[in-house]
Design a protein around this motif. Structure first.
Motif, mmCIF file in Angstrom:
data_model
loop_
_atom_site.group_PDB
_atom_site.id
_atom_site.type_symbol
_atom_site.label_atom_id
_atom_site.label_comp_id
_atom_site.label_asym_id
_atom_site.label_seq_id
_atom_site.Cartn_x
_atom_site.Cartn_y
_atom_site.Cartn_z
ATOM 1 N N LYS A 398 1.864 1.128 13.552
ATOM 2 C CA LYS A 398 2.291 1.530 14.899
ATOM 3 C C LYS A 398 3.811 1.526 15.021
ATOM 4 O O LYS A 398 4.400 2.407 15.655
ATOM 5 N N ILE A 399 4.448 0.548 14.406
ATOM 6 C CA ILE A 399 5.915 0.490 14.438
ATOM 7 C C ILE A 399 6.512 1.709 13.744
ATOM 8 O O ILE A 399 7.428 2.354 14.244
ATOM 9 N N ALA A 400 5.977 2.048 12.556
ATOM 10 C CA ALA A 400 6.488 3.196 11.808
ATOM 11 C C ALA A 400 6.295 4.501 12.559
ATOM 12 O O ALA A 400 7.099 5.428 12.455
ATOM 13 N N ALA A 401 5.210 4.567 13.336
ATOM 14 C CA ALA A 401 4.916 5.777 14.098
ATOM 15 C C ALA A 401 5.622 5.809 15.450
ATOM 16 O O ALA A 401 5.541 6.800 16.181
ATOM 17 N N GLY A 402 6.327 4.726 15.808
ATOM 18 C CA GLY A 402 7.003 4.657 17.101
ATOM 19 C C GLY A 402 6.038 4.472 18.252
ATOM 20 O O GLY A 402 6.320 4.850 19.393
ATOM 21 N N ASP A 403 4.891 3.870 17.975
ATOM 22 C CA ASP A 403 3.823 3.715 18.966
ATOM 23 C C ASP A 403 3.851 2.315 19.567
ATOM 24 O O ASP A 403 3.032 1.456 19.238
ATOM 25 N N GLY A 404 4.827 2.054 20.426
ATOM 26 C CA GLY A 404 4.914 0.764 21.084
ATOM 27 C C GLY A 404 6.178 0.016 20.742
ATOM 28 O O GLY A 404 6.949 0.414 19.870
ATOM 29 N N ASP A 405 6.395 -1.089 21.442
ATOM 30 C CA ASP A 405 7.570 -1.917 21.220
ATOM 31 C C ASP A 405 7.382 -2.747 19.958
ATOM 32 O O ASP A 405 6.419 -3.527 19.861
ATOM 33 N N PRO A 406 8.272 -2.616 18.959
ATOM 34 C CA PRO A 406 8.090 -3.322 17.694
ATOM 35 C C PRO A 406 7.958 -4.835 17.849
ATOM 36 O O PRO A 406 7.088 -5.451 17.216
ATOM 37 N N ALA A 407 8.802 -5.437 18.668
ATOM 38 C CA ALA A 407 8.758 -6.892 18.819
ATOM 39 C C ALA A 407 7.431 -7.347 19.419
ATOM 40 O O ALA A 407 6.840 -8.340 18.981
ATOM 41 N N ALA A 408 6.955 -6.611 20.423
ATOM 42 C CA ALA A 408 5.690 -6.976 21.058
ATOM 43 C C ALA A 408 4.513 -6.778 20.111
ATOM 44 O O ALA A 408 3.598 -7.606 20.038
ATOM 45 N N LEU A 409 4.543 -5.677 19.369
ATOM 46 C CA LEU A 409 3.469 -5.414 18.413
ATOM 47 C C LEU A 409 3.405 -6.500 17.347
ATOM 48 O O LEU A 409 2.324 -6.996 17.009
ATOM 49 N N MET A 410 4.552 -6.886 16.844
ATOM 50 C CA MET A 410 4.555 -7.881 15.780
ATOM 51 C C MET A 410 4.241 -9.268 16.318
ATOM 52 O O MET A 410 3.587 -10.068 15.636
ATOM 53 N N ALA A 411 4.650 -9.574 17.521
ATOM 54 C CA ALA A 411 4.327 -10.880 18.107
ATOM 55 C C ALA A 411 2.812 -11.035 18.261
ATOM 56 O O ALA A 411 2.252 -12.102 17.976
ATOM 57 N N ALA A 412 2.155 -9.965 18.696
ATOM 58 C CA ALA A 412 0.695 -10.013 18.836
ATOM 59 C C ALA A 412 0.024 -10.158 17.472
ATOM 60 O O ALA A 412 -0.961 -10.894 17.320
ATOM 61 N N ALA A 413 0.571 -9.469 16.485
ATOM 62 C CA ALA A 413 0.006 -9.555 15.128
ATOM 63 C C ALA A 413 0.185 -10.952 14.554
ATOM 64 O O ALA A 413 -0.712 -11.492 13.886
#
Length: 426
Positions: A398-413
């Motif tokens: 999702k980060i590579a595709a620009g689909d969402g905020d990177p920090a939020a995506l990684m925090a959830a992961a």
């Protein structure tokens, strides 16, 4: 290694068992009880599992090794069980039963096997040879200071590039991530792309990105590390390759097959050492190898090192004999280790002294690969099971595709992955 457990059919996987006793293959077996061992004089019969290697001659090789072992140890018979299909699923299911093998191989090492007492510590098996195993091979099987497996082969993964293509474009092989991005963009012309990482446009890149900027996937104490600022910085940088449309997507085979490079579809590809014979056959000397470059100048490049590891079932009744087999084959028999690494496919022996005498690894790109692995080799952590890796990969995509905020995506992961790792560690 997958944590998934599947139903196991007695009939479905034991069709590949062969019993070796007193140096001779006695019988093929379709049950868990080999026949003929009593008449051989063997007091112990070991069941040794291998996954069904795709390289021709490998099954015959491990039978030869078992025969040589029984000649040296006539009191121990060896039943070689060749397991096709979902090896990890079948192994995980069988380890819960009385039919569990005495010795078995695993792909990426699983720390949970050690923590739940399934595999035996093998420090005594290494003895003085421990220092001869490369650092990556030792670290990958270490849990709380003890060694729980012996690495059989190293599978090294790195970047291949066409020398002529880069030279024609006036491009120097990239030494950092900016250089990789620029090279991939410059080599992309019209419908042709400069780089192939995998059909999903990622492959190992998210893992490599974290390592190349000084980050770690999971710390030794089990703390998830891929949410650190340096990891997030490098993961966010993967979007540049996608924004530049420099990546080939959706080829007929995936990153593990060198066809995309050998057929001239792209000039740079992430692949493995196993592909080098095919690459050399197609391209001659018109190729080179590189590590994944450091994210910033002066950083640390990375190559991923996988492979297979031999383990001993700590819950079995034949631990001492099983240790003797593992020690004899994977610690003491340098010639057999070299044979296994370079005669069936193409791999690196984990022992430095054995790798140094392997003829096929002694020159050119193969020799450079051994050097890269020793200098920059990194292994997936022992807690990197399917649930953890899938969580990380989904966020990275999702980060590579620009689909969402990177920090939020990684925090959830990170939160989800930490829960999975905590369960593994009890």
């Amino acid at each position: 290694m997958s944590a998934r457990r599947t139903e196991l059919s007695r009939r479905g996987f034991l069709t590949g068992s062969l019993l070796v006793a007193a140096g001779t293959v006695l019988t093929s077996a379709c049950s868990t009880d080999p026949t003929g061992a009593a008449g051989s004089g063997a007091r112990t019969t070991l069941n040794v599992w291998y996954h069904a290697y795709g390289e021709a001659g490998t099954q015959q090789a491990v039978l030869r090794y078992a025969t040589a072992f029984t000649k040296a140890h006539p009191d121990i018979a060896v039943k070689v069980t060749w397991v096709p299909g979902d090896y990890a699923g079948k192994l995980n299911a069988t380890l819960l039963t009385d039919a569990a093998p005495d010795v078995f191989e695993i792909g990426d090492f699983s720390e949970s096997l050690a923590r739940r007492g399934q595999i035996a510590a093998l420090d005594d098996v290494y003895g003085s040879a421990r220092s001869d195993f490369n650092t990556n091979a030792v670290d990958s099987v270490t849990v709380d200071g003890k060694l729980y497996g012996v690495k059989m082969i190293d599978d090294v993964m790195m970047l291949y590039y066409r020398k002529s293509a880069l030279a024609k474009a006036g491009i120097t092989p990239p030494a950092d991530y900016d250089g990789l991005v620029a090279s991939a963009k410059a080599l992309s012309t019209g419908r042709s792309k400069g780089l192939f990482l995998g059909n999903d446009g990622l492959g190992d890149a998210p893992i490599l990105a974290v390592w190349s900027n000084g980050g770690e996937l999971v710390a030794p104490d089990g703390t998830v590390g891929f949410g650190s600022p340096q990891a997030l910085e490098a993961l966010t940088g993967l979007k540049r390759l996608h924004d530049d449309k420099s990546l080939l997507l959706g080829f007929t085979t995936d990153w593990w097959d060198p066809a995309v490079l050998t057929q001239g579809v792209v000039p740079m590809q992430w692949c493995g050492l196993w592909a080098m014979p095919a690459v050399k056959s197609a391209l001659g000397d018109d190729f080179g190898v590189l590590p994944w470059p450091s994210y910033k100048p002066g950083g640390t490049p990375a190559v991923r090192v996988g492979g297979w590891t031999s383990c001993v079932n700590a819950k079995g009744k034949k631990v001492d004999a099983a240790k003797k087999f593992v020690q004899w084959l994977w610690v003491q028999q340098a010639d057999l280790q070299k044979d296994f690494a370079e005669s069936y496919g193409f791999h690196v022996p984990p022992r430095r002294s054995v790798a140094a005498t392997a003829k096929k690894l002694s020159e050119g790109a193969a020799k450079e690969t051994v050097t890269l692995a020793d200098r920059y080799g990194k292994h997936n952590p022992g807690t990197w099971d399917t649930a953890v890796s899938a969580t990380f990969s989904a966020a990275a995509a999702k980060i590579a595709a620009g689909d969402g905020d990177p920090a939020a995506l990684m925090a959830a992961a990170v939160k989800k992955a930490q829960g999975e790792i905590d369960k593994q560690r009890g």
